[in-house]
Enzyme design. Structure first.
Site, PDB file in Angstrom:
ATOM      1  N   LEU A 182       0.834  -1.216   0.000  1.00 54.42           N
ATOM      2  CA  LEU A 182       0.000   0.000   0.000  1.00 54.42           C
ATOM      3  C   LEU A 182       0.862   1.256   0.000  1.00 54.42           C
ATOM      4  CD1 LEU A 182      -2.637  -1.074   2.697  1.00 54.42           C
ATOM      5  CD2 LEU A 182      -2.923  -1.068   0.220  1.00 54.42           C
ATOM      6  N   LYS A 189      15.603  -6.614   3.089  1.00 57.98           N
ATOM      7  CA  LYS A 189      16.092  -5.548   3.980  1.00 57.98           C
ATOM      8  C   LYS A 189      17.549  -5.734   4.406  1.00 57.98           C
ATOM      9  CE  LYS A 189      11.591  -4.162   5.439  1.00 57.98           C
ATOM     10  NZ  LYS A 189      10.623  -3.834   6.436  1.00 57.98           N
ATOM     11  N   ASP A 192      11.494   1.303  10.334  1.00 54.13           N
ATOM     12  CA  ASP A 192      10.487   0.347  10.823  1.00 54.13           C
ATOM     13  C   ASP A 192      10.285   0.468  12.336  1.00 54.13           C
ATOM     14  OD1 ASP A 192       9.781  -0.821   8.439  1.00 54.13           O
ATOM     15  OD2 ASP A 192      11.247  -2.446   8.592  1.00 54.13           O
TER      16      ASP A 192
HETATM   17  P1  NDP Z   1      11.877 -11.613   6.017  1.00 51.59           P
HETATM   18  O1  NDP Z   1      11.700 -12.347   4.728  1.00 51.59           O
HETATM   19  O2  NDP Z   1      13.120 -10.874   6.249  1.00 51.59           O
HETATM   20  O3  NDP Z   1      11.733 -12.653   7.254  1.00 51.59           O
HETATM   21  C1  NDP Z   1      10.686 -13.553   7.294  1.00 51.59           C
HETATM   22  C2  NDP Z   1      10.588 -14.220   8.663  1.00 51.59           C
HETATM   23  O4  NDP Z   1       9.389 -15.018   8.656  1.00 51.59           O
HETATM   24  C3  NDP Z   1      11.746 -15.149   8.992  1.00 51.59           C
HETATM   25  O5  NDP Z   1      12.009 -15.044  10.362  1.00 51.59           O
HETATM   26  C4  NDP Z   1      11.184 -16.533   8.658  1.00 51.59           C
HETATM   27  O6  NDP Z   1      11.711 -17.566   9.468  1.00 51.59           O
HETATM   28  C5  NDP Z   1       9.734 -16.345   9.071  1.00 51.59           C
HETATM   29  N1  NDP Z   1       8.834 -17.282   8.358  1.00 51.59           N
HETATM   30  C6  NDP Z   1       8.437 -17.230   7.062  1.00 51.59           C
HETATM   31  N2  NDP Z   1       7.580 -18.234   6.793  1.00 51.59           N
HETATM   32  C7  NDP Z   1       7.445 -18.944   7.942  1.00 51.59           C
HETATM   33  C8  NDP Z   1       6.699 -20.085   8.306  1.00 51.59           C
HETATM   34  N3  NDP Z   1       5.929 -20.711   7.410  1.00 51.59           N
HETATM   35  N4  NDP Z   1       6.777 -20.546   9.584  1.00 51.59           N
HETATM   36  C9  NDP Z   1       7.572 -19.906  10.490  1.00 51.59           C
HETATM   37  N5  NDP Z   1       8.308 -18.798  10.211  1.00 51.59           N
HETATM   38  C10 NDP Z   1       8.245 -18.329   8.959  1.00 51.59           C
HETATM   39  O7  NDP Z   1      10.588 -10.669   6.140  1.00 51.59           O
HETATM   40  P2  NDP Z   1      10.464  -9.284   6.937  1.00 51.59           P
HETATM   41  O8  NDP Z   1      11.041  -9.499   8.283  1.00 51.59           O
HETATM   42  O9  NDP Z   1      10.976  -8.187   6.112  1.00 51.59           O
HETATM   43  O10 NDP Z   1       8.873  -9.110   7.016  1.00 51.59           O
HETATM   44  C11 NDP Z   1       8.090  -9.913   7.901  1.00 51.59           C
HETATM   45  C12 NDP Z   1       6.620  -9.476   7.853  1.00 51.59           C
HETATM   46  O11 NDP Z   1       6.473  -8.171   8.402  1.00 51.59           O
HETATM   47  C13 NDP Z   1       6.044  -9.396   6.436  1.00 51.59           C
HETATM   48  O12 NDP Z   1       4.728  -9.864   6.470  1.00 51.59           O
HETATM   49  C14 NDP Z   1       6.057  -7.912   6.124  1.00 51.59           C
HETATM   50  O13 NDP Z   1       5.069  -7.533   5.179  1.00 51.59           O
HETATM   51  C15 NDP Z   1       5.754  -7.335   7.502  1.00 51.59           C
HETATM   52  N6  NDP Z   1       6.248  -5.964   7.659  1.00 51.59           N
HETATM   53  C16 NDP Z   1       5.352  -4.961   7.920  1.00 51.59           C
HETATM   54  C17 NDP Z   1       5.778  -3.671   8.138  1.00 51.59           C
HETATM   55  C18 NDP Z   1       4.784  -2.605   8.438  1.00 51.59           C
HETATM   56  O14 NDP Z   1       5.139  -1.422   8.333  1.00 51.59           O
HETATM   57  N7  NDP Z   1       3.586  -2.947   8.854  1.00 51.59           N
HETATM   58  C19 NDP Z   1       7.195  -3.296   8.044  1.00 51.59           C
HETATM   59  C20 NDP Z   1       8.058  -4.435   7.821  1.00 51.59           C
HETATM   60  C21 NDP Z   1       7.586  -5.697   7.604  1.00 51.59           C
HETATM   61  P3  NDP Z   1      13.037 -18.410   9.062  1.00 51.59           P
HETATM   62  O15 NDP Z   1      14.200 -17.556   9.476  1.00 51.59           O
HETATM   63  O16 NDP Z   1      12.924 -19.642   9.867  1.00 51.59           O
HETATM   64  O17 NDP Z   1      12.962 -18.652   7.583  1.00 51.59           O
END
Ligand code: NDP
Length: 279
Positions: A17, A67, A103
């Site tokens: 968005l 990131k 963030d």
């Molecule tokens: P990353 O891709 O950097 O990290 C993803 C994380 O999710 C990892 O810790 C991963 O674990 C975990 N993960 C993914 N799938 C699974 C699963 N099926 N089961 C368990 N753990 C899982 O993403 P971001 O940290 O950048 O973003 C995370 C979320 O936060 C997103 O949905 C994003 O849209 C949201 N977000 C929202 C913001 C806002 O302003 N509202 C700002 C920033 C992010 P593993 O290490 O084990 O793979």
């Protein structure tokens, strides 16, 4: 005069968005901007970034899963990006690529100013340890929370991060956690690229915490995590407020406008109407 060009890059990116929010800030401040969504290549993210700036782009927001890579490619990093080792804002200044992380301040503002949660002394559990989590740990500690436990699936990542964030406890999603915490933050990207269902600890809800999902709804339906929390009769919020607050900080960095010119509350109302029409 050509309008300034901005974009958000991620993979996936359709759900973002950010263009609507930045256009609303531009309207508020009397600017004309272009703001697009870019699907970043998992292999060639760095080339995508260079191409955007070479072709005249002035500021880039970075979202999952890039990131940490955005941080690594920058020539100059802000203090908050350095601590997070992750960046969601990129821009060029005097020929150098700068990285920042908004963030954390976005989340803290939403929790304390919009939701009215006093963060002082509270205990926090965070699910997921990706780029977003790296950005929010230090700002939450600085805002006064007393304890943070991060639960993450990947063991190697837990180990690496525990060396960097020494004040934070890192556990697996199966470990037993003390029920005495006040806030759960869902920060996984389950359901985006990784379609493996998210398995939550069985006793996660026992402490009756306030629940906050970093993901946000892009239509009328609440996010999966907010729905789970509401089924347990817990107060739950999605990450729309954080998204708007972090965007405001990025807009200020790129355009050097005073922060108090950007009313995030009115943008939230506007977005609410847009979401109804998008669904
Ligand atoms: P990353 O891709 O950097 O990290 C993803 C994380 O999710 C990892 O810790 C991963 O674990 C975990 N993960 C993914 N799938 C699974 C699963 N099926 N089961 C368990 N753990 C899982 O993403 P971001 O940290 O950048 O973003 C995370 C979320 O936060 C997103 O949905 C994003 O849209 C949201 N977000 C929202 C913001 C806002 O302003 N509202 C700002 C920033 C992010 P593993 O290490 O084990 O793979």
């Amino acid at each position: 005069m050509n309008s300034k060009r901005f974009a958000v890059i991620g993979n996936p990116i359709n759900h973002s968005l950010s263009p609507i929010i930045h256009q609303a800030f531009a309207q508020k401040t009397g600017m004309t901007i272009a703001y697009e969504k870019l699907l970043g290549s998992l292999e060639g993210f760095e080339q995508d970034v260079h191409h955007f700036f070479i072709s005249g782009g002035q500021g880039l927001n970075v979202t999952l899963p890039f990131k940490n890579r955005a941080f690594s490619m920058a020539d100059c990093v802000s203090e908050r990006a350095r601590i997070a080792k992750a960046a969601n804002v990129l821009f060029y200044k005097e020929g150098l690529l700068h990285a920042d992380n908004t963030d954390g301040i976005g989340l803290v503002r939403d929790l304390s100013d919009n939701i009215g949660l006093d963060l002082t002394g509270i205990k926090v559990v965070i699910l997921g340890a990706g780029g977003a989590t790296c950005g929010i740990l230090h700002p939450l500690l600085t805002a006064g929370v007393s304890e943070i436990t991060v639960l993450n699936r990947d063991k190697k990542k837990r180990k690496e991060l525990s060396l960097h964030f020494k004040d934070v406890r890192f556990l697996s999603l199966d470990d037993k956690i003390s029920p005495a915490y006040d806030l759960i933050i869902h920060a996984t990207s389950a359901g985006y690229q990784d379609k493996t269902p998210l398995t939550l600890p069985a006793d996660l809800w026992r402490a009756n915490p306030l629940c906050y999902d970093l993901s946000y709804k892009t239509g009328c339906d609440e996010t999966h995590f907010v729905q789970l929390a509401q089924e347990k009769n817990l107060r739950a919020y999605d990450g729309l407020g954080m998204l708007i607050e972090q965007a405001a900080e990025a807009f200020v960095i790129w355009n050097e406008v005073p922060r108090d010119e950007l009313s995030t509350r009115s943008i939230r109302c506007l977005l609410g109407q847009d979401l109804m029409t998008l669904s």
